[in-house]
Write an enzyme that holds these catalytic residues in place. Structure first.
Site, PDB file in Angstrom:
ATOM      1  N   VAL A  59       5.966 -37.670 -33.666  1.00 44.55           N
ATOM      2  CA  VAL A  59       4.805 -38.568 -33.607  1.00 44.55           C
ATOM      3  C   VAL A  59       5.193 -40.012 -33.280  1.00 44.55           C
ATOM      4  O   VAL A  59       4.316 -40.840 -33.022  1.00 44.55           O
ATOM      5  CB  VAL A  59       3.954 -38.516 -34.899  1.00 44.55           C
ATOM      6  CG1 VAL A  59       3.446 -37.119 -35.177  1.00 44.55           C
ATOM      7  CG2 VAL A  59       4.697 -39.102 -36.086  1.00 44.55           C
ATOM      8  N   TYR A 150       6.001 -47.982 -48.598  1.00 45.48           N
ATOM      9  CA  TYR A 150       5.206 -46.745 -48.517  1.00 45.48           C
ATOM     10  C   TYR A 150       3.729 -47.049 -48.779  1.00 45.48           C
ATOM     11  O   TYR A 150       2.851 -46.570 -48.062  1.00 45.48           O
ATOM     12  CB  TYR A 150       5.741 -45.719 -49.524  1.00 45.48           C
ATOM     13  CG  TYR A 150       5.020 -44.397 -49.461  1.00 45.48           C
ATOM     14  CD1 TYR A 150       5.176 -43.547 -48.368  1.00 45.48           C
ATOM     15  CD2 TYR A 150       4.156 -43.998 -50.477  1.00 45.48           C
ATOM     16  CE1 TYR A 150       4.507 -42.342 -48.298  1.00 45.48           C
ATOM     17  CE2 TYR A 150       3.486 -42.788 -50.423  1.00 45.48           C
ATOM     18  CZ  TYR A 150       3.663 -41.964 -49.326  1.00 45.48           C
ATOM     19  OH  TYR A 150       2.988 -40.776 -49.252  1.00 45.48           O
ATOM     20  N   THR A 182       0.688 -37.294 -56.646  1.00 47.84           N
ATOM     21  CA  THR A 182       2.020 -36.746 -56.375  1.00 47.84           C
ATOM     22  C   THR A 182       1.950 -35.225 -56.260  1.00 47.84           C
ATOM     23  O   THR A 182       1.511 -34.545 -57.182  1.00 47.84           O
ATOM     24  CB  THR A 182       2.995 -37.152 -57.480  1.00 47.84           C
ATOM     25  OG1 THR A 182       2.886 -38.564 -57.675  1.00 47.84           O
ATOM     26  CG2 THR A 182       4.413 -36.819 -57.069  1.00 47.84           C
TER      27      THR A 182
END
Ligand code: NAI
Length: 256
Positions: A59, A150, A182
């Site tokens: 990607v 992140y 998570t």
């Protein structure tokens, strides 16, 4: 003869980035089970679920993305649903990740979505049941320790979702995102290795969930399948939490 559940996705073609492992593979399996034809676009698509079309794709590389989308449409006869799931992790404060790491993570997690969606849009516009689902994270909504880069990337995914939904709603293309808590996948196992005490960090991840356990890949796949379904044509520009209650529930420690 299709069951009612199978008919939901009958005749539809889906592409799932990062479909070769973890959450992406669970999404591929779920969409296959619901009757879609599904391509798994991945750096390594060799472990994609049986029944999917495995397509090599990076990607971060526009030529690779355009070739992958061309393969999907040629092999499966169009493209109705795009799931932008490919993503990589990063651990650290703003002091701890260098510029190369920032550029790399944003390239995969954010610009990757723009690249794949841009390549897919001509085909999505041609579909009467077009939908894009992006995979964000609870890191977009909560200040998690040691996840500066992140979190920035996943916050960008959420903002991009709302912007894309606005740009393309009148073209008949719905755009939504999921925000998983998570999820216990290889992604988390890799992340855990960055901590001094991986066992203690895993226990902390379980304890962070109001439900007391991490989310399963299949539970995220159910949410993606809901958002992508043509039965939910009025749902666009939304972010659906699949997070074991971590974002909105405030548990009393003594009550568990
Ligand atoms: P994973 O590491 O198990 O699988 C990710 C897949 O993406 C792999 O198959 C990998 O080859 C592929 N990939 C990585 N870079 C790529 C690239 N440049 N081009 C194409 N494919 C590429 O990860 P997991 O846990 O399944 O995560 C999937 C998504 O879910 C990611 O966007 C992640 O940020 C997000 N997420 C994960 C959570 C978790 O706890 N596991 C929680 C919230 C969000």
């Amino acid at each position: 003869m299709n069951t009612a559940a199978g008919a939901e996705y009958d005749g539809l073609v889906a592409a799932v980035t990062g479909g070769g492992a973890g959450i992406g593979a669970a999404i591929v399996s779920e969409l296959l089970a619901r009757g879609a034809r599904v391509a798994a676009l991945d750096l390594d698509p060799s472990q994609a679920p049986d029944g999917a079309l495995p397509v090599a794709c990076d990607v971060t590389d526009r030529a690779s993305v355009e070739a992958a989308v061309a393969t999907v449409t040629a092999e499966l006869g169009g493209l109705d649903i795009l799931v932008n799931n490919a993503g990589i992790s990063a651990v650290g404060t703003v002091e701890e990740n260098d510029d190369i790491t920032w550029a790399r993570v944003l390239d995969v997690n954010v610009t990757g979505i723009a690249r794949v969606t841009a390549a897919a849009l001509p085909h999505l516009r041609a579909s009467s049941k077009a939908s894009v689902v992006n995979v964000s994270s609870i890191a977009a909504l909560n200040g998690l320790p040691q996840r500066a880069l992140y979190s920035a990337s996943k916050g960008a995914v959420m903002s991009l979702t709302f912007a894309m939904a606005t740009d393309h709603v009148r073209e008949g293309v719905r755009v939504n995102c999921v925000c998983p808590g998570t999820v216990h996948t290889g992604f988390v196992d890799k992340l855990l290795q960055n901590f001094a005490d991986p066992v203690a960090e895993k226990a902390a991840m379980d304890a962070r969930q109001a439900t007391g356990r991490m989310v399963t890949p299949s539970e995220v796949a159910q949410a993606v399948a809901y958002l992508a379904s043509p039965r939910n044509g009025s749902t666009t520009g939304t972010a659906l939490d699949v997070d074991g209650g971590v974002t909105h529930l405030r548990m009393r420690p003594d009550k568990g």
